[in-house]
Design a protein around this motif. Structure first.
Motif: not given
Lengths: 218, 178
Positions: A4-8, A10-18, B158-164
């Protein structure tokens, strides 16, 4: 790090840099043009010329409201009658151009036929504006409408140049003057006088293409 | 006229989001322009169909359909033409800045991260790319993404999860430095 933390992260990285791609001015303008033309076309199908008469009072009310607004603006800006080519007039013409696109009140008479558009102005104006289809020169006529500039009813002709629209405002004036270019808030204006009329062309086109139009009009 | 004014107020504010989605899906600025312009015209024609729904996912759904139709056309023609993928792929493998000169604060480092993140998103297949763009860049809810992509919410998740997961792998270096 759990998932979960790892996904967060990734999300932060995308929001900041994409890269967030944004619609450019050309696209904005093209979309508004398409919509305005579509709305004008729909009205043509919905209301044949004869049946339009009943529509007129309703439109008159709108015009009256609009005219009041213009008048208020004119008073605020101490605007002189439309023989004076002041900045305020340029502002008003640019606004009128934008408004025609925004509310898709582009044309009252949607026709590429100059013999339909010209008679339409009879009885609505105390002068007869020159109307010419310039499709052969790459500036097809879309239609005409009655507009109000500084509280006066004026003729507005609508031309198309590639993906852009041109509003050509016409009202009587004395004298002769070659086209001069002005710009106002990203819009180009060309102004000239000839044959007892003055002309203001407004568009987001470049000045050169407006001058070409000026050369094609009497 | 009221019709057009409503359209102006409800739909046109989402032009940037529409363009962003199109650009990420078709990966070409001019094609993206065409996709959005056509979608807006369709949206205007069928504006009456928008009853009480939110305008943003509705417009994005039309944009998405246009883009998928175009991608499908490209796929079909690719069978016959030995076709060069768009030139963006050439830039898809960013070179890390020289570690001696570039500290995490420099412009170069910032540009590198942007390139790396963009390349990682581009590398995703469209069904994964779109859910990531809609969720992380456009802030759509799961329900809204489901509406745009016309898939169940469970599939969105599930797609979001795989994409991440794919992005975590592709961007492992950068995640380590965050």
């Amino acid at each position: 790090m759990n998932e979960e933390d790892a996904d967060r992260a990734v999300g932060r990285l995308l929001r900041e840099h994409a890269t967030r791609h944004r619609a450019g001015d050309a696209l904005q303008s093209a979309v508004r043009t398409e919509i305005a033309l579509e709305a004008a076309g729909q009205r043509r199908q919905a209301a044949p010329p004869v049946a339009r008469r009943w529509h007129w009072p309703a439109w008159g009310l709108t015009a009256a409201g609009f005219a009041c607004g213009v008048l208020a603006t004119a008073i605020t800006l101490h605007l002189l009658p439309p023989t004076d080519g002041s900045r305020a007039l340029e502002q008003e013409l640019a606004s009128s151009h934008v408004r025609a696109l925004m509310v898709a009140h582009l044309t009252d008479v949607a026709s590429s036929d100059q013999h339909t558009v010209k008679p339409w102005f009879q009885g609505k104006l105390d002068y007869s504006p020159p109307v010419k289809d310039l499709a052969g020169d790459g500036y097809p006529l879309i239609g005409g409408r009655l507009d109000y500039v500084a509280g006066h009813p004026v003729a507005a002709l609508v031309y198309r140049r590639h993906g852009h629209l041109i509003n050509l405002f016409i009202w009587p004036a004395d004298g002769q003057a070659a086209p001069t270019l002005h710009s106002h808030q990203g819009y180009q204006l060309a102004h000239w006088r000839n044959a007892g009329m003055q002309f203001w062309a407004v568009s987001d086109l470049n000045g050169e293409e407006l001058q070409t139009l000026a050369r094609l009009i009497p | 006229m009221a019709h057009t004014r409503d359209f102006e107020a409800l739909v046109l504010p989402h032009l940037d989001a529409a363009y962003n989605l199109a650009r990420w899906l078709v990966r070409d600025e001019h094609v993206a322009d065409d996709m959005v312009q056509d979608a807006c015209l369709r949206a205007y024609r069928y504006f009456d169909a928008l009853r009480g729904d939110a305008a943003k996912p509705w417009l994005l759904g039309i944009v998405r359909n246009n883009c998928y139709a175009w991608l499908e056309e490209q796929r079909m023609s690719a069978r016959w033409v030995a076709h060069g993928e768009d030139d963006e792929l050439l830039a898809a493998v960013p070179v890390p800045p020289d570690s001696r000169g570039a500290t995490p604060e420099t412009e170069l480092w910032h540009a590198y991260r942007r390139q790396a993140v963009d390349a990682a998103i581009r590398a995703l297949e469209p069904p994964y790319r779109e859910v990531i763009v809609l969720r992380e860049l456009e802030d759509l809810s799961y329900a809204e993404i489901a509406q745009v992509a016309a898939i169940p919410i469970g599939t969105v998740m599930s797609r979001l999860s795989r994409a991440r997961a794919a992005l975590r792998t592709a961007l492992a270096d950068l995640l380590g430095t965050e």
